[in-house]
Write a protein that holds these residues in place. Structure first.
Motif, mmCIF file in Angstrom:
data_model
loop_
_atom_site.group_PDB
_atom_site.id
_atom_site.type_symbol
_atom_site.label_atom_id
_atom_site.label_comp_id
_atom_site.label_asym_id
_atom_site.label_seq_id
_atom_site.Cartn_x
_atom_site.Cartn_y
_atom_site.Cartn_z
ATOM 1 N N PHE A 1 49.352 138.599 64.647
ATOM 2 C CA PHE A 1 48.975 137.700 65.741
ATOM 3 C C PHE A 1 47.943 138.353 66.658
ATOM 4 O O PHE A 1 46.912 137.745 66.980
ATOM 5 N N THR A 2 48.195 139.577 67.086
ATOM 6 C CA THR A 2 47.260 140.241 68.002
ATOM 7 C C THR A 2 45.916 140.496 67.329
ATOM 8 O O THR A 2 44.875 140.433 67.984
ATOM 9 N N LYS A 3 45.921 140.779 66.031
ATOM 10 C CA LYS A 3 44.667 140.962 65.284
ATOM 11 C C LYS A 3 43.820 139.695 65.342
ATOM 12 O O LYS A 3 42.600 139.757 65.585
ATOM 13 N N ILE A 4 44.455 138.552 65.133
ATOM 14 C CA ILE A 4 43.735 137.284 65.160
ATOM 15 C C ILE A 4 43.211 136.992 66.564
ATOM 16 O O ILE A 4 42.045 136.596 66.744
ATOM 17 N N ILE A 5 44.057 137.187 67.561
ATOM 18 C CA ILE A 5 43.651 136.925 68.946
ATOM 19 C C ILE A 5 42.498 137.845 69.352
ATOM 20 O O ILE A 5 41.551 137.414 70.040
ATOM 21 N N ASP A 6 42.569 139.103 68.956
ATOM 22 C CA ASP A 6 41.494 140.048 69.294
ATOM 23 C C ASP A 6 40.156 139.569 68.763
ATOM 24 O O ASP A 6 39.129 139.669 69.452
ATOM 25 N N GLU A 7 40.149 139.026 67.542
ATOM 26 C CA GLU A 7 38.891 138.521 66.992
ATOM 27 C C GLU A 7 38.438 137.265 67.732
ATOM 28 O O GLU A 7 37.253 137.118 68.058
ATOM 29 N N SER B 1 45.880 137.053 78.229
ATOM 30 C CA SER B 1 45.317 138.312 78.730
ATOM 31 C C SER B 1 43.997 138.646 78.057
ATOM 32 O O SER B 1 43.171 139.369 78.609
ATOM 33 N N LYS B 2 43.793 138.101 76.848
ATOM 34 C CA LYS B 2 42.559 138.341 76.104
ATOM 35 C C LYS B 2 41.497 137.285 76.383
ATOM 36 O O LYS B 2 40.425 137.301 75.779
ATOM 37 N N GLY B 3 41.799 136.359 77.265
ATOM 38 C CA GLY B 3 40.787 135.400 77.687
ATOM 39 C C GLY B 3 40.698 134.131 76.870
ATOM 40 O O GLY B 3 39.706 133.392 76.986
ATOM 41 N N ILE B 4 41.691 133.833 76.034
ATOM 42 C CA ILE B 4 41.675 132.556 75.311
ATOM 43 C C ILE B 4 41.788 131.436 76.338
ATOM 44 O O ILE B 4 42.735 131.382 77.125
ATOM 45 N N VAL C 1 38.804 136.054 60.489
ATOM 46 C CA VAL C 1 38.654 134.614 60.689
ATOM 47 C C VAL C 1 37.250 134.175 60.286
ATOM 48 O O VAL C 1 37.068 133.167 59.588
ATOM 49 N N SER C 2 36.248 134.925 60.704
ATOM 50 C CA SER C 2 34.852 134.572 60.398
ATOM 51 C C SER C 2 34.602 134.532 58.901
ATOM 52 O O SER C 2 33.918 133.629 58.394
ATOM 53 N N GLN C 3 35.131 135.510 58.186
ATOM 54 C CA GLN C 3 34.922 135.563 56.739
ATOM 55 C C GLN C 3 35.520 134.345 56.044
ATOM 56 O O GLN C 3 34.896 133.768 55.146
ATOM 57 N N VAL C 4 36.700 133.945 56.460
ATOM 58 C CA VAL C 4 37.351 132.797 55.826
ATOM 59 C C VAL C 4 36.670 131.492 56.233
ATOM 60 O O VAL C 4 36.414 130.610 55.400
ATOM 61 N N LYS D 1 36.515 137.626 71.098
ATOM 62 C CA LYS D 1 35.146 138.135 71.080
ATOM 63 C C LYS D 1 34.125 137.057 70.723
ATOM 64 O O LYS D 1 32.929 137.341 70.651
ATOM 65 N N GLN D 2 34.598 135.819 70.518
ATOM 66 C CA GLN D 2 33.718 134.744 70.088
ATOM 67 C C GLN D 2 33.517 133.732 71.211
ATOM 68 O O GLN D 2 34.474 133.104 71.666
ATOM 69 N N ASP D 3 32.277 133.566 71.654
ATOM 70 C CA ASP D 3 31.992 132.640 72.748
ATOM 71 C C ASP D 3 32.307 131.191 72.381
ATOM 72 O O ASP D 3 32.683 130.387 73.243
ATOM 73 N N SER D 4 32.140 130.846 71.104
ATOM 74 C CA SER D 4 32.333 129.457 70.696
ATOM 75 C C SER D 4 33.799 129.099 70.470
ATOM 76 O O SER D 4 34.132 127.931 70.313
#
Length: 374
Positions: A111-117, A150-153, A311-314, A120-123
């Protein structure tokens, strides 16, 4: 004056935009008034209204223009794929689901891995912490909401039957920043109790009243609270359903009874259908597998795995792109198995009812029974 003002509200805020054009949010009928729905959207966007407006534009525009963004604007993260209820219209009660889907909870590190990615994406704009199961079965759901915020989602939401939620948990979710809570609530009185057994109607309503009081105590518009149920259950007493929930929630809605049990035979499909979902959102199951679509409830088509890929790769990968190309040729229901059972490509028929002195137009799926069962 308010009526004239609504004529100038951006299309992304109005039901008319969805009603008269390509069905982006096909299965939802809003029972709340147009003005209340406008206020609901303002509340959703509170704190980042411009970003919210841009997200709504992308949500509607990208499917129509067939634009594949760099990153999905929304991701559904399944925290749990099991449910403790046995609602008669739900796919989780079927033998097929039980045989194909192994009960599991999402790993917190995944979960944290996905949220971290995502962070970092403005869109990227939103995540929903639910899919097929009951998210509050996950013992760390509050930690997950806290981490995502906390990660800005910008928008973190979840959908629940409400059985495991209580005022104490709700207040904690409010304090850590949950943006949107949808509660599935099918009908009133004995209808609700028959479908949502063993939940009790009065107890469930009283909990929602307490959530409203907690929001007032904190002078907070969030989390916005939406209550929705299947239309055949609401139709038994729509006025009571509307009058019960309008004073204590932010939005009241209904959804049609879909073929989750996969018993329909005489299915009619829309001609030249192209799926909008493949340009909007990604669905990740509790194990980390990325499914073709949130309507692939049986999980029959994997397009990636976020334990091994990003996420981007998929999202821009070969498998999803192939599905988009098939749909561009209008061959989705012929060549992709879950698309044959999906409600998006199915023909609908318009029906109307009256709620609160207003005429409500809603769609029901053609050639299917609207009986919930017990």
């Amino acid at each position: 004056m308010a009526k004239n003002l609504l004529k100038f509200i951006p299309n992304v805020f109005t039901r008319e935009f969805r009603h008269h054009t390509m069905k982006i949010n096909k299965n939802v009928t809003l029972l709340s008034s147009r003005f209340d729905n406008f206020k609901f959207n303002l509340k959703r966007g509170k704190g980042h209204l411009f970003s919210y407006l841009m997200d709504r534009i992308r949500w509607h525009l990208y499917p129509r223009m067939k634009i594949v963004s760099k990153f999905p604007t929304h991701i559904d993260l399944e925290l749990a794929n099991a449910c403790n209820l046995g609602c008669p219209m739900c796919y989780t009660v079927t033998d097929e689901f039980k045989s194909k889907v192994t009960k599991t909870l999402m790993d917190y590190d995944l979960f944290t891995k996905i949220i971290d990615e995502c962070s970092k994406q403005d869109s990227h704009y939103s995540i929903r912490l639910s899919w097929r199961g009951e998210p509050f079965l996950h013992p760390r759901i509050i930690d997950m909401v806290r981490y995502a915020k906390s990660k800005g989602i910008k928008e973190v939401s979840t959908l629940t039957h409400g059985g495991f939620l209580d005022p104490e948990k709700f207040e904690e979710l409010l304090e850590i920043g949950l943006d949107w809570l949808t509660i599935s609530f099918d009908g009133v009185d004995e209808t609700y109790e028959q479908i949502r057994y063993p939940l009790k109607y009065e107890e469930s309503v009283n909990k929602i009243k307490k959530y409203y009081e907690i929001k007032k105590k904190h002078n907070s518009v969030k989390p916005v609270i939406k209550v929705q149920g299947v239309w055949p259950a609401i139709a038994k007493n729509p006025e009571k359903y509307f009058s019960t929930f309008t004073p204590i929630t932010d939005q009241v809605a209904s959804v049609p009874l879909l073929d989750y049990l996969r018993k329909d035979t005489n299915i009619e499909y829309i001609e030249n259908f192209t799926c909008p979902v493949l340009y909007q959102r990604m669905t990740v199951d509790a194990s980390g597998d990325v499914k073709l679509c949130f309507n692939d409830e049986m999980g029959s088509v994997n397009v990636g795995n976020l334990n091994k890929e990003t996420v981007s790769q998929v999202w821009r990968g070969e498998k999803l792109q192939k599905a988009r190309e098939i749909h561009l040729k209008h061959l989705g229901v012929k060549e992709i198995a879950p698309c044959k059972h999906c409600f998006y490509p199915r023909k609908t028929q318009k029906n109307s009812t009256e709620v609160d002195g207003r005429s409500i137009i809603f769609d029901s799926v053609s050639n299917r029974s609207q009986t919930v069962g017990t």
